[in-house]
Design a protein around this motif. Structure first.
Motif, mmCIF file in Angstrom:
data_model
loop_
_atom_site.group_PDB
_atom_site.id
_atom_site.type_symbol
_atom_site.label_atom_id
_atom_site.label_comp_id
_atom_site.label_asym_id
_atom_site.label_seq_id
_atom_site.Cartn_x
_atom_site.Cartn_y
_atom_site.Cartn_z
ATOM 1 N N GLU A 234 58.492 20.515 16.647
ATOM 2 C CA GLU A 234 57.542 19.425 16.865
ATOM 3 C C GLU A 234 56.352 19.976 17.633
ATOM 4 O O GLU A 234 56.518 20.679 18.621
ATOM 5 C CB GLU A 234 58.180 18.292 17.673
ATOM 6 N N ARG A 236 53.050 18.720 19.635
ATOM 7 C CA ARG A 236 52.391 17.567 20.251
ATOM 8 C C ARG A 236 51.061 18.012 20.838
ATOM 9 O O ARG A 236 51.006 18.904 21.673
ATOM 10 C CB ARG A 236 53.281 16.953 21.323
ATOM 11 N N VAL A 243 51.395 14.085 16.683
ATOM 12 C CA VAL A 243 52.691 14.754 16.697
ATOM 13 C C VAL A 243 52.993 15.164 15.267
ATOM 14 O O VAL A 243 53.047 14.322 14.370
ATOM 15 C CB VAL A 243 53.817 13.847 17.226
#
Length: 260
Positions: A234, A236, A243
């Protein structure tokens, strides 16, 4: 996927590998300290050897400098670099605003100097480092050895007025002796449980005589890359408010694992 790596190491590796994709030839790159940052240094070293990547690295500790040289990265000082394109480092905790606690490895002072001398900072971490509120991980505070017990008493008194859950303070030890940073200072760890206002606490701690720096990194991190043991990643981005998710496939003969 190599069978001898734990899920946590696989998570650290995929985060580091993804972060290495932000590094381009010609960059001056801050190299963090800690187990996750060590994966990043290895990834960059492979890119130097196999792909001809040309970078200059500014390490945040003596042990990172040694590893960087071992893998073939050109190491320079921050004074030589003057300013950095990018710093990539790990974190002990990060919150939804990408504020951090760092310093578990004892290099918080150099880490903060390098990070703030960069155009951007990327943090690489496994999912366990994500928290709703900072403070479960003890907050490191680097203090000068002279009068450190007085400084600790002042810290304890100051915490009485802060929005924190706990107030225990311990001197970090290295065996039977105090742990000493690369700058010759001590570290006291504040066991706060929860920090209600990280920005306020960071400012107040640094106003105290005897305190060199604290491990709260507020408004410094631009991106966090979170790795998972199954290869999921992920990314961010606090500035873009996005995201994104990806997945990395592993191969058994990956060069990075040959000497582990």
């Amino acid at each position: 996927m190599p069978a001898d790596l734990s899920p946590i190491d696989k998570a650290k590796f995929v985060a580091a590998k993804r972060a290495s994709e932000f590094v381009e030839s010609g960059m001056r790159v801050g190299l963090g300290t800690g187990s996750t940052a060590a994966w990043l240094v290895r990834c960059l070293g492979e890119m130097v050897r196999e792909e001809g990547l040309r970078i200059r690295g500014v390490p945040t500790s003596a042990r990172t400098a040694a590893l960087a040289r071992d893998v073939g990265i050109d190491v320079i000082s921050l004074d030589e670099a003057k300013w950095l394109d990018l710093t990539i480092d790990g974190a002990d905790e990060f919150d939804p605003e990408l504020n951090l606690i760092k310093g578990g490895g004892g290099a918080l002072l150099q880490e903060k100097i390098v990070a703030t001398a960069s155009d951007q900072m990327i943090v690489i971490a496994d999912a366990a480092k994500e928290v709703a509120n900072l403070g479960a991980f003890p907050l490191p505070v680097e203090v000068v050895p002279f009068g450190w017990q007085t400084t600790q008493a002042l810290l304890s008194e100051t915490l009485e007025a802060m929005d924190v859950m706990g107030r225990e303070i311990t001197l970090r030890m290295n065996g039977e002796r105090p742990y000493v940073t690369d700058e010759g200072n001590y570290i006291v760890d504040l066991h706060l449980g929860r920090i209600g206002n990280a920005r306020q606490l960071a400012l107040i701690l640094n106003q105290m005589p005897g305190v060199v720096e604290n491990g709260l990194f507020v408004d410094i991190c631009d991106r966090v890359i979170v790795g998972h043991g199954d290869g999921r990643i992920e990314l961010r981005d606090i500035n873009a408010g996005t995201v994104t998710e990806d997945r990395m496939e592993f191969v058994e003969d990956d060069n990075l694992f040959r000497d582990l």
